[in-house]
Design an enzyme around this catalytic site. Structure first.
Site, mmCIF file in Angstrom:
data_model
loop_
_atom_site.group_PDB
_atom_site.id
_atom_site.type_symbol
_atom_site.label_atom_id
_atom_site.label_comp_id
_atom_site.label_asym_id
_atom_site.label_seq_id
_atom_site.Cartn_x
_atom_site.Cartn_y
_atom_site.Cartn_z
ATOM 1 N N LYS A 195 -5.302 -28.418 -6.926
ATOM 2 C CA LYS A 195 -5.601 -29.857 -7.102
ATOM 3 C C LYS A 195 -4.506 -30.456 -7.971
ATOM 4 O O LYS A 195 -4.167 -29.886 -9.004
ATOM 5 C CB LYS A 195 -6.972 -30.063 -7.741
ATOM 6 C CG LYS A 195 -7.254 -31.541 -8.058
ATOM 7 C CD LYS A 195 -8.729 -31.830 -8.258
ATOM 8 C CE LYS A 195 -9.238 -31.530 -9.635
ATOM 9 N NZ LYS A 195 -8.590 -32.306 -10.719
ATOM 10 N N ASP B 279 -8.994 -28.187 -15.064
ATOM 11 C CA ASP B 279 -8.295 -28.107 -16.357
ATOM 12 C C ASP B 279 -9.191 -28.634 -17.481
ATOM 13 O O ASP B 279 -8.824 -28.590 -18.657
ATOM 14 C CB ASP B 279 -6.912 -28.773 -16.326
ATOM 15 C CG ASP B 279 -6.950 -30.240 -15.971
ATOM 16 O OD1 ASP B 279 -8.052 -30.775 -15.727
ATOM 17 O OD2 ASP B 279 -5.867 -30.869 -15.927
ATOM 18 N N SER B 280 -10.407 -29.072 -17.120
ATOM 19 C CA SER B 280 -11.440 -29.362 -18.123
ATOM 20 C C SER B 280 -11.687 -28.132 -18.993
ATOM 21 O O SER B 280 -12.203 -28.238 -20.102
ATOM 22 C CB SER B 280 -12.750 -29.790 -17.447
ATOM 23 O OG SER B 280 -13.141 -28.843 -16.476
ATOM 24 N N ASP C 228 -6.882 -26.282 -10.632
ATOM 25 C CA ASP C 228 -6.226 -27.494 -11.112
ATOM 26 C C ASP C 228 -4.845 -27.133 -11.616
ATOM 27 O O ASP C 228 -4.704 -26.201 -12.420
ATOM 28 C CB ASP C 228 -7.023 -28.006 -12.333
ATOM 29 C CG ASP C 228 -7.546 -29.391 -12.135
ATOM 30 O OD1 ASP C 228 -7.085 -30.101 -11.217
ATOM 31 O OD2 ASP C 228 -8.434 -29.787 -12.916
ATOM 32 N N GLU D 7 -3.153 -34.294 -9.675
ATOM 33 C CA GLU D 7 -3.633 -35.635 -10.024
ATOM 34 C C GLU D 7 -2.592 -36.714 -9.727
ATOM 35 O O GLU D 7 -1.393 -36.482 -9.863
ATOM 36 C CB GLU D 7 -3.957 -35.698 -11.525
ATOM 37 C CG GLU D 7 -5.174 -34.917 -11.923
ATOM 38 C CD GLU D 7 -5.558 -35.123 -13.392
ATOM 39 O OE1 GLU D 7 -5.033 -36.052 -14.043
ATOM 40 O OE2 GLU D 7 -6.367 -34.323 -13.889
ATOM 41 N N GLU E 75 -12.580 -40.111 -9.484
ATOM 42 C CA GLU E 75 -13.225 -39.965 -10.791
ATOM 43 C C GLU E 75 -13.471 -41.329 -11.428
ATOM 44 O O GLU E 75 -12.566 -42.173 -11.489
ATOM 45 C CB GLU E 75 -12.358 -39.080 -11.720
ATOM 46 C CG GLU E 75 -13.017 -38.857 -13.077
ATOM 47 C CD GLU E 75 -12.466 -37.661 -13.849
ATOM 48 O OE1 GLU E 75 -11.702 -36.859 -13.285
ATOM 49 O OE2 GLU E 75 -12.831 -37.543 -15.031
HETATM 50 O O1 KIV Z 1 -10.915 -30.628 -14.702
HETATM 51 C C1 KIV Z 1 -11.959 -30.786 -14.034
HETATM 52 O O2 KIV Z 1 -12.964 -30.141 -14.268
HETATM 53 C C2 KIV Z 1 -11.894 -31.772 -12.952
HETATM 54 C C3 KIV Z 1 -13.094 -32.223 -12.259
HETATM 55 C C4 KIV Z 1 -14.406 -32.203 -12.814
HETATM 56 C C5 KIV Z 1 -12.882 -33.121 -11.136
HETATM 57 O O3 KIV Z 1 -10.839 -32.203 -12.634
#
Ligand code: KIV
Length: 266
Positions: free
Chosen positions: A114, A46-47, A85, A116, A184
């Site tokens: 993924k 989600d970056s 994510d 969190e 992280e």
């Molecule tokens: O959102 C992301 O890119 C991430 C990672 C780099 C672990 O969660």
């Protein structure tokens, strides 16, 4: 036939003490190249909210946007495991909407999701997802979706007590059924201690050398994103300069009449 990386492959890496690689991708062609390069897990992080869409934090992205990018990445990948994510609020309200939203990502081609954080509720979500056939990657330490309650981008697990707490949470996630856990912004020594006391692999995102795998945001690796660079990221290229140089050259060629040439016209 290409052998797809799956949860068993990932566990075998840890059991054989073999490191594996994880990079983010948000689009079809980048995903294709990372796959060709042999990256083991491709994460639609989600970056992408910050890196590709220009939002200030990861909290702004929703299911619609994550779905579009998940489909694009999945269509480019043959070998790597594709993990997406789950965006903020897509798994927090109740278990049945969590299963539905995660299931949507699997239908679009993701092989796992993924999520969190840690709580009794999150443990129940993980158990239900795994029962449904959806592999889950956990994410502990600094968890960006908790930015407002953590009070900023802060290193987690600095003291023995704090490392013990992350380990306790990680062991509960493991028991609930996750196949791996991202750590992280955790100090090297704490991440080593946590990794050595888990059966499932840990994936370092700024958590030092002793995790079983390393993940970075691909735009940091390529030198494409330039708003900021986390201390733990390594820049392997200068894509920003490459893009700027190509665009400048094109601009000049258009204005001077050098583009298009005889070969580039019908
Ligand atoms: O959102 C992301 O890119 C991430 C990672 C780099 C672990 O969660």
């Amino acid at each position: 036939m290409i052998k797809k990386v799956n949860v068993k492959t990932i566990q075998k890496y840890k059991d054989n003490k073999e490191k594996f690689s994880v990079l983010t991708a948000y689009d079809y062609s980048t995903a294709k190249y990372l796959d060709e390069a042999g990256i083991d897990i491709i994460l639609i992080g989600d970056s992408l909210a910050m890196v590709a869409l220009g939002y200030e934090t990861t909290l702004s992205i929703g299911m619609n946007e994550m779905s579009i990018f998940t489909g694009a990445v999945a269509r480019g990948v043959q070998r790597a495991m594709v993990v997406t994510d789950m965006p903020f609020l897509s798994y927090h309200t109740d278990i049945s909407s969590a299963v539905k939203n995660c299931g949507e990502m699997i239908k679009l081609g993701a092989n796992a999701v993924k999520i969190e954080g840690f709580s009794e509720y999150i443990l129940d979500v993980i158990k239900r997802l795994v029962e449904t056939g959806i592999p889950v990657m956990g994410h502990l330490g600094f968890t960006p979706q908790f930015l407002n309650t953590l009070g900023g981008y802060k290193i987690q697990g600095k003291t023995q007590e704090a490392a013990d707490e992350i380990l306790r949470q990680a062991q509960q996630l493991e028991k609930a059924g996750v196949f791996s856990i991202v750590l992280e912004m955790v100090p090297d020594k704490s991440a080593k201690y946590i990794t050595e006391n888990l059966r499932v692999p840990t994936i370092s995102c700024g958590a030092g050398r002793y995790c079983d795998a390393q993940v970075l945001v691909s735009d940091d690796v390529f030198g494409k994103f330039s708003d900021f660079k986390p201390k733990f990221a390594r820049k392997y290229g200068d894509m920003k300069s490459l893009i700027c140089d190509c665009a400048k050259q094109f601009n000049e060629d258009v204005k001077s009449g050098k583009f298009p040439s005889e070969d580039e016209i019908f």
